[in-house]
Design a protein around this motif. Structure first.
Motif, PDB file in Angstrom:
ATOM      1  N   GLY A 173      79.156  41.505 -38.503  1.00 29.41           N
ATOM      2  CA  GLY A 173      80.270  41.054 -37.653  1.00 29.41           C
ATOM      3  C   GLY A 173      81.547  41.782 -38.034  1.00 29.41           C
ATOM      4  O   GLY A 173      81.637  42.376 -39.107  1.00 29.41           O
ATOM      5  N   ARG A 174      82.548  41.729 -37.133  1.00 32.97           N
ATOM      6  CA  ARG A 174      83.768  42.493 -37.415  1.00 32.97           C
ATOM      7  C   ARG A 174      85.023  41.719 -37.080  1.00 32.97           C
ATOM      8  O   ARG A 174      85.018  40.892 -36.178  1.00 32.97           O
ATOM      9  CB  ARG A 174      83.793  43.806 -36.604  1.00 32.97           C
ATOM     10  CG  ARG A 174      82.579  44.696 -36.792  1.00 32.97           C
ATOM     11  CD  ARG A 174      82.862  46.115 -36.425  1.00 32.97           C
ATOM     12  NE  ARG A 174      83.860  46.706 -37.325  1.00 32.97           N
ATOM     13  CZ  ARG A 174      83.600  47.080 -38.571  1.00 32.97           C
ATOM     14  NH1 ARG A 174      82.397  46.898 -39.074  1.00 32.97           N
ATOM     15  NH2 ARG A 174      84.522  47.607 -39.322  1.00 32.97           N
ATOM     16  N   LEU A 200      75.921  36.026 -29.148  1.00 27.60           N
ATOM     17  CA  LEU A 200      76.951  36.487 -30.093  1.00 27.60           C
ATOM     18  C   LEU A 200      78.170  35.602 -29.885  1.00 27.60           C
ATOM     19  O   LEU A 200      78.531  35.304 -28.749  1.00 27.60           O
ATOM     20  CB  LEU A 200      77.320  37.941 -29.786  1.00 27.60           C
ATOM     21  CG  LEU A 200      76.179  38.944 -29.906  1.00 27.60           C
ATOM     22  CD1 LEU A 200      76.633  40.318 -29.446  1.00 27.60           C
ATOM     23  CD2 LEU A 200      75.689  39.000 -31.351  1.00 27.60           C
ATOM     24  N   TYR A 201      78.786  35.204 -30.975  1.00 26.07           N
ATOM     25  CA  TYR A 201      79.980  34.345 -30.873  1.00 26.07           C
ATOM     26  C   TYR A 201      81.211  35.167 -31.198  1.00 26.07           C
ATOM     27  O   TYR A 201      81.276  35.813 -32.255  1.00 26.07           O
ATOM     28  CB  TYR A 201      79.867  33.172 -31.849  1.00 26.07           C
ATOM     29  CG  TYR A 201      78.916  32.096 -31.358  1.00 26.07           C
ATOM     30  CD1 TYR A 201      77.578  32.386 -31.092  1.00 26.07           C
ATOM     31  CD2 TYR A 201      79.381  30.804 -31.120  1.00 26.07           C
ATOM     32  CE1 TYR A 201      76.724  31.404 -30.624  1.00 26.07           C
ATOM     33  CE2 TYR A 201      78.523  29.813 -30.659  1.00 26.07           C
ATOM     34  CZ  TYR A 201      77.194  30.122 -30.406  1.00 26.07           C
ATOM     35  OH  TYR A 201      76.346  29.163 -29.945  1.00 26.07           O
ATOM     36  N   VAL A 202      82.169  35.169 -30.274  1.00 29.60           N
ATOM     37  CA  VAL A 202      83.406  35.954 -30.491  1.00 29.60           C
ATOM     38  C   VAL A 202      84.600  35.023 -30.356  1.00 29.60           C
ATOM     39  O   VAL A 202      84.665  34.220 -29.420  1.00 29.60           O
ATOM     40  CB  VAL A 202      83.499  37.121 -29.473  1.00 29.60           C
ATOM     41  CG1 VAL A 202      84.834  37.836 -29.607  1.00 29.60           C
ATOM     42  CG2 VAL A 202      82.333  38.091 -29.686  1.00 29.60           C
ATOM     43  N   LEU A 203      85.544  35.132 -31.287  1.00 30.76           N
ATOM     44  CA  LEU A 203      86.718  34.249 -31.297  1.00 30.76           C
ATOM     45  C   LEU A 203      87.974  35.093 -31.106  1.00 30.76           C
ATOM     46  O   LEU A 203      88.165  36.109 -31.795  1.00 30.76           O
ATOM     47  CB  LEU A 203      86.796  33.498 -32.634  1.00 30.76           C
ATOM     48  CG  LEU A 203      88.058  32.679 -32.912  1.00 30.76           C
ATOM     49  CD1 LEU A 203      88.219  31.564 -31.878  1.00 30.76           C
ATOM     50  CD2 LEU A 203      88.032  32.094 -34.320  1.00 30.76           C
ATOM     51  N   ILE A 206      85.931  38.487 -34.577  1.00 27.85           N
ATOM     52  CA  ILE A 206      87.148  37.667 -34.546  1.00 27.85           C
ATOM     53  C   ILE A 206      88.310  38.603 -34.238  1.00 27.85           C
ATOM     54  O   ILE A 206      88.486  39.624 -34.924  1.00 27.85           O
ATOM     55  CB  ILE A 206      87.384  36.958 -35.895  1.00 27.85           C
ATOM     56  CG1 ILE A 206      86.241  35.970 -36.183  1.00 27.85           C
ATOM     57  CG2 ILE A 206      88.728  36.228 -35.887  1.00 27.85           C
ATOM     58  CD1 ILE A 206      86.356  35.240 -37.511  1.00 27.85           C
ATOM     59  N   MET A 207      89.079  38.269 -33.171  1.00 28.48           N
ATOM     60  CA  MET A 207      90.193  39.139 -32.753  1.00 28.48           C
ATOM     61  C   MET A 207      91.514  38.501 -33.191  1.00 28.48           C
ATOM     62  O   MET A 207      91.834  37.405 -32.769  1.00 28.48           O
ATOM     63  CB  MET A 207      90.143  39.332 -31.243  1.00 28.48           C
ATOM     64  CG  MET A 207      88.848  40.060 -30.870  1.00 28.48           C
ATOM     65  SD  MET A 207      88.688  40.369 -29.136  1.00 28.48           S
ATOM     66  CE  MET A 207      88.147  38.783 -28.556  1.00 28.48           C
TER      67      MET A 207
END
Ligand SMILES: CCc1ccncc1CNCCCCSC[C@H]1O[C@@H](n2ccc3c(N)ncnc32)[C@H](O)[C@@H]1O
Length: 710
Positions: free
Chosen positions: A554-555, A447-450, A524-525
């Motif tokens: 995704g969120r 999972l890719y999180v930015l 994405i935060m």
């Protein structure tokens, strides 16, 4: 632009941001401070009536002190002001008060002034209030040394000899006394030291020393400022005095030798009895300005004035308890014309234990053998030493709001929980996908999180700590990236699971790009609310960009922001937002001119300690949906009922930030790193209890505006 089209929204927002920058907020509450203005006027009148008939006002601001001198009958009045905006404002004010013929205003710094180029001859009186909460921060010492050498007539010779005051020079204020006091204060502590050992499930031990840029450490480098400022009487949780207020410095502005000797004066060491047990968090400083023999202005915390005090946070005494029988050793110096205070040691049972050096553990071990009080102290200090294993000199400097963010436990726990939910949902989704081997729990791809938070943020690490996540951080400073890498390693997060994203960025929109051609983001935060209490610029644009970069399921974090507000009656907010008529300014017509720079939203407000009368319940004002653009609007009417009679002067507002349907953080919570904002009404509105009001709330380009009518 505003003059041309006053209702042009872009110009209005920009003007408000610019106005906040051009004209400092303290002009408003300084000019509203009748007591201060009256004392200056009396001192000036006495000086002029006793013969000072040529006057120079250094740092005239709106021109009020120069006008006092003119009105008192001074033959010649000059004023200088280094800020272009204030210079032009002073010219308008002086003209509106019919004194443009009697006061010559110069747009320059006093240090550049020469005789006869700028003023025809030396003056017999200099008036000035070029002081900040730490007294010297506006350069008053340098200005007065220059004034005594180049602009003022020579001082009175002896006290006894009488000389006509028109042939001698003097300064109002005549001098100042600086007071200081050691305090325990949680609110200061959480803004200058990391007080938690674990953040969002991550152990912080490997972070090394993280500290705010406010430090009086011996090696002054330009990245640090010696003190910060706080209004001690308005700090949440208050403070505990650990020593009596003590005199740190006396300075006579009419003695040029003393002024010149100040920066070379040897460091003063004061030994202060500790009056009650507590943790040493800071030294606080205020002063009395002695305008003349009779009149003094004080900026002390006990005064009901609106001045802030200077705060010198201590960094290296984490968990170190002062006891009543101790003496605290404080060093006072004025090196480089800043007032510097440093708590350097504690004397306990006659033994001096230095605070600022790192005690080496071995020396402490020896002490521990014969169990005695300083042994405990030593072991307490050496435990400090072991806790922060890298030596003290390698520390990473963070803004005080970033330190407070790290200490905001609820914020990080909430993100940790919300991320965990997203990750398990997405993994579940993957498993349910047809054909996937039900046994294999791990998704082949990650999972890719930015994390595109502004400033220092641990959210990328918190995401990566969930496993199966490759996290990207927008932290840009080298030292801060090193801290993140150290924390990754020490929290068993494989190095390759953390990447720094910034280097792709062309502009802030550019930062929001796919992780790679064939990949999309799982999360994405975004950083939505500025520390000052305003919604970040271009938030909605960024959110819509982010949504396009999400994989199915995704969120964006947060997904929703709900704005809450309440009606209050608060004179404080009025006094800090606009000059209230002519009375406070000694009858001079100043208000209409400076009030051009009033901004409708007051920021960096600590609503929890604002003295105000609540005139309604909290009410939902607005909702920003970051996951569903169709749910958004730009304008909302909200009805709210007054719960008490009073004069509505402002609508403080804050946010509930929803990370997902259930998990939210409030910007008003107790250890929130955010401050609040408040819409200040153009005209206060009288209401009766039970009366209904209509709030018209608009959001345009991230700027919230609120108007109230019946
Ligand atoms: C009880 C006093 C108090 C206690 C604690 N906190 C705040 C206060 C209130 N004082 C605040 C004024 C602070 C700003 S100084 C006022 C104006 O003077 C200008 N300037 C400053 C230096 C200078 C110079 N050398 N030559 C010409 N102009 C100069 C600034 O551009 C500013 O507009």
């Amino acid at each position: 632009a505003l003059k041309v089209r006053p209702d042009y929204p872009e110009a209005r927002e920009n003007f408000h941001r610019v106005a906040n920058w051009l004209v400092e907020r303290w002009h408003f509450f300084m000019l509203n401070d009748y007591g201060r203005n009256r004392k200056y006027q009396q001192a000036i009148q006495k000086a002029v009536q006793s013969g000072c008939n040529t006057v120079l006002d250094i740092g005239t601001g709106t021109g009020i002190l120069g006008m006092c001198a003119k009105k008192a009958g001074a033959a010649e009045v000059y004023a200088c002001e280094l800020s272009k905006t204030m210079y032009e404002l002073a010219r308008e004010v002086v003209t509106a008060n019919g004194m443009d013929g009697g006061i010559k205003i110069l747009h320059m710094k006093s240090l550049e002034m020469e005789i006869p180029k700028d003023i025809p001859q030396r003056v017999s009186l200099v008036v000035t209030e070029t002081v900040d909460a730490g007294l010297f921060g506006e350069g008053i010492i340098e200005s007065l040394i220059h004034a005594w050498h180049h602009l003022l007539l020579p001082p009175q010779r002896g006290k006894n000899e009488f000389q006509e005051q028109s042939v001698t020079g003097r300064v109002i204020p005549a001098g100042a006394t600086v007071f200081a006091m050691a305090v325990e204060c949680l609110e200061i502590r959480r803004h200058h030291r990391v007080c938690v050992s674990e953040v969002g499930g991550l152990s912080m031990v490997a972070a090394g020393e993280l500290r705010s840029p406010v430090s009086c450490s011996s090696e002054p480098d330009d990245s640090t400022e010696p003190y910060t400022t706080e209004r001690l009487s308005r700090l949440p949780g208050g403070y505990k005095s650990l020593t009596q207020p003590f005199t740190a410095l006396n300075i006579d502005f009419n003695n040029v030798q003393e002024l010149e000797g100040l920066t070379s004066r040897e460091v003063q060491r004061l030994r202060l009895p500790v009056i009650q047990e507590g943790e040493l968090d800071a030294l606080t400083v205020w002063f009395q300005l002695h305008l003349d023999e009779e009149n003094s202005l004080s900026t002390g915390p006990q005064e009901d004035t609106c001045w802030e005090q200077a705060v010198y946070p201590v960094h290296n005494t984490k968990g170190f308890l002062l006891k009543p029988e101790d003496e605290l050793v404080v060093e006072v110096s004025c090196r480089d014309a800043y007032l510097r205070l440093c708590s350097v040691a504690v004397v306990r049972n006659g033994r001096e234990i230095r605070l600022d050096q790192r005690l080496d553990t071995q020396a402490c071990e020896n002490h521990i053998s014969n169990r005695n009080p300083e042994a405990e102290l030593c072991s307490a200090l050496s435990s400090l030493q072991t806790e922060q294993n890298p030596p003290s000199n390698d520390f990473c400097s963070l803004e005080s709001s970033e330190i407070a963010l790290l200490n905001n436990h609820a914020y990080h726990q909430s993100f940790r929980a919300a991320l965990a939910k997203l990750i398990s949902q997405l993994k579940g989704k993957w498993q349910n996908r047809a054909g996937a081997d039900p046994g294999s729990t791990d998704r082949s791809d990650l999972l890719y999180v930015l994390d595109v938070s502004e400033g220092f943020s641990l959210l990328s690490l918190i995401a990566a700590s969930h496993g199966h996540v490759k996290a990207y951080s927008s932290v840009e400073k080298k030292k801060q990236q090193e801290v993140l890498k150290r924390l990754a390693t020490s929290n068993n997060i494989p190095e390759e699971r953390l990447e720094f994203w910034l280097n792709h960025v062309e502009d802030e929109q550019g930062m929001l790009k796919r992780p790679s051609r064939e990949k999309l983001w799982s999360g994405i935060m975004l950083d939505c609310v500025e520390t000052c209490g305003l919604i970040r610029q271009k938030l909605m644009e960024k959110a819509s960009l982010a949504r396009c970069l999400l994989e199915d399921g995704g969120r964006v974090f947060p997904e929703k922001i709900v704005v809450y507000g309440t009606l209050v009656e608060s004179d404080t907010l009025l006094l800090e937002s606009a000059v209230q008529g002519r009375e406070p300014t000694l009858g001079f017509n100043i208000a209409p001119f400076i009030n051009q720079f009033t901004v409708p939203v007051h920021v960096f407000l600590d609503f929890s300690t604002l003295d105000c009368k609540h005139l309604s319940q909290s009410v939902e004002l607005f909702v920003l949906d970051l996951m569903d653009a169709t749910a958004n609007y730009t304008h909302r009417e909200v009805k709210v009922q007054a719960t008490a009679a009073g004069r509505i002067t402002a609508v403080p507002f804050w946010y509930n930030i929803y990370l997902d349907q259930e998990i939210s953080v409030s910007t008003l919570s107790q250890n929130s790193h955010w401050k609040q904002a408040a819409a200040v009404l153009q005209e206060p509105l009288e209401v009766g209890a039970g009366e209904w009001l209509r709030l018209s709330v608009k959001l345009h380009k991230s700027t919230i505006s609120i108007s109230v009518d019946k």
